[in-house]
Design an enzyme around this catalytic site. Structure first.
Site, PDB file in Angstrom:
ATOM      1  N   SER A  23       3.137   3.221   7.456  1.00 22.65           N
ATOM      2  CA  SER A  23       4.293   2.933   8.294  1.00 22.65           C
ATOM      3  C   SER A  23       5.401   3.961   8.152  1.00 22.65           C
ATOM      4  CB  SER A  23       4.847   1.546   7.940  1.00 22.65           C
ATOM      5  OG  SER A  23       5.212   1.499   6.571  1.00 22.65           O
ATOM      6  N   CYS A  24       5.370   4.752   7.083  1.00 19.15           N
ATOM      7  CA  CYS A  24       6.406   5.762   6.899  1.00 19.15           C
ATOM      8  C   CYS A  24       6.206   6.947   7.826  1.00 19.15           C
ATOM      9  CB  CYS A  24       6.442   6.244   5.440  1.00 19.15           C
ATOM     10  SG  CYS A  24       4.951   7.125   4.926  1.00 19.15           S
TER      11      CYS A  24
END
Length: 276
Positions: free
Chosen positions: A118-119
């Site tokens: 998700s980063c």
């Protein structure tokens, strides 16, 4: 597989009028430039990729790209490839074998797009993904800079379109003894390498490929393609990027930039380079 070939040096150049400026003087002259056209690549009649390329060697380009992107692992995964003349000469359709369709569930779009955390996308994620699919390159080679200089001269002499226009990149693939297995020119450096890889696949000489030489800089994508091919050495006439060096070191690929005759920078895995 249907292919169009022949001498590309005249077919893929066009002469246009230009104003040449030299030391304060202008003159009207004719200049040769490289042709550039789009190519649509379909896999089993579904859109896969669009690239701008030098016309010619479209089937090796399509096959090489499918290999570089992991759609196929060898020629055994292909049922065929042809021009879609009913639509456009700038469209190629690649057909997968029944076994390959079953293997990859025909979800080649998601296979081509890696899912990251998700980063967001980072270099470490990309390198880890390539390392997982390629593994460690264990090819044994012992090559001198003088040998590489001879191979570089070999591909430079074959750059007919570049000599006419100054507007193309090239890629050459050699075996461990320095025999040229394939060569291609294109307006795009990625295309040039994919075309050369495609020719290796079509000729079923993939296991002989040991060295790749490029006229261009060494980016992450070029290292990825060379790693997929399984060669031990990738060398180019220009610099390497940081991610390219990291990936080369991770997969154990010898990476050499600024190859100029008997000189160059070894960025990763120097043990394959020996003194004359």
């Amino acid at each position: 597989m249907q292919e169009r070939g022949g001498d590309l040096s005249h077919m893929n150049t066009v002469t246009i009028p230009v104003i040449r400026y030299v030391e304060g003087r202008r003159s009207a002259v004719d200049d040769a430039i490289s042709m550039e056209e789009p190519l649509e690549i379909f896999v089993d009649d579904r859109p896969f990729h669009v690239t701008m390329r030098l016309p010619g060697e479209e089937i090796p380009l399509a096959v090489g790209l499918c290999f570089s992107e992991g759609i196929i692992e060898s020629m055994d995964d292909l049922a065929g490839a042809n021009y879609c003349n009913d639509v456009s000469a700038n469209k190629i359709n690649v057909y997968l074998s029944t076994a390959r369709k079953s293997e990859c569930s025909m979800d080649f779009t998601s296979k081509r797009s890696v899912t990251y955390s998700s980063c967001g996308i980072c270099g470490y994620d990309m390198i880890k993904d390539v390392h997982k699919s390629v593994g460690r390159i264990d090819r044994q080679l012992a090559v001198s800079f003088s040998t590489l200089a001879g191979l570089q001269k070999n591909i430079e002499e074959k750059q007919e379109i570049f000599r006419a226009t100054g507007g193309t990149h090239c890629a050459g693939v050699f075996d461990g003894e320095g025999k040229l297995l394939s060569f291609s020119e294109d307006v795009g450096r990625h295309n040039a390498l994919d075309k050369a890889i495609g020719k290796i696949l079509l000729a079923r000489h993939i296991n002989e490929a040991a060295i790749v030489l490029l006229s261009s800089r060494l980016s992450y994508e070029m290292v990825q393609k060379a790693a997929r091919l399984g060669v031990g050495i990738l060398a180019g006439a220009s610099t390497a990027t940081s991610l390219a060096v990291e990936l080369a070191a991770t997969v154990n690929l010898t990476l050499i930039g600024f190859l100029r005759g008997n000189r160059g920078n070894i960025y990763a895995c120097p043990e394959r380079i020996v003194d004359p």
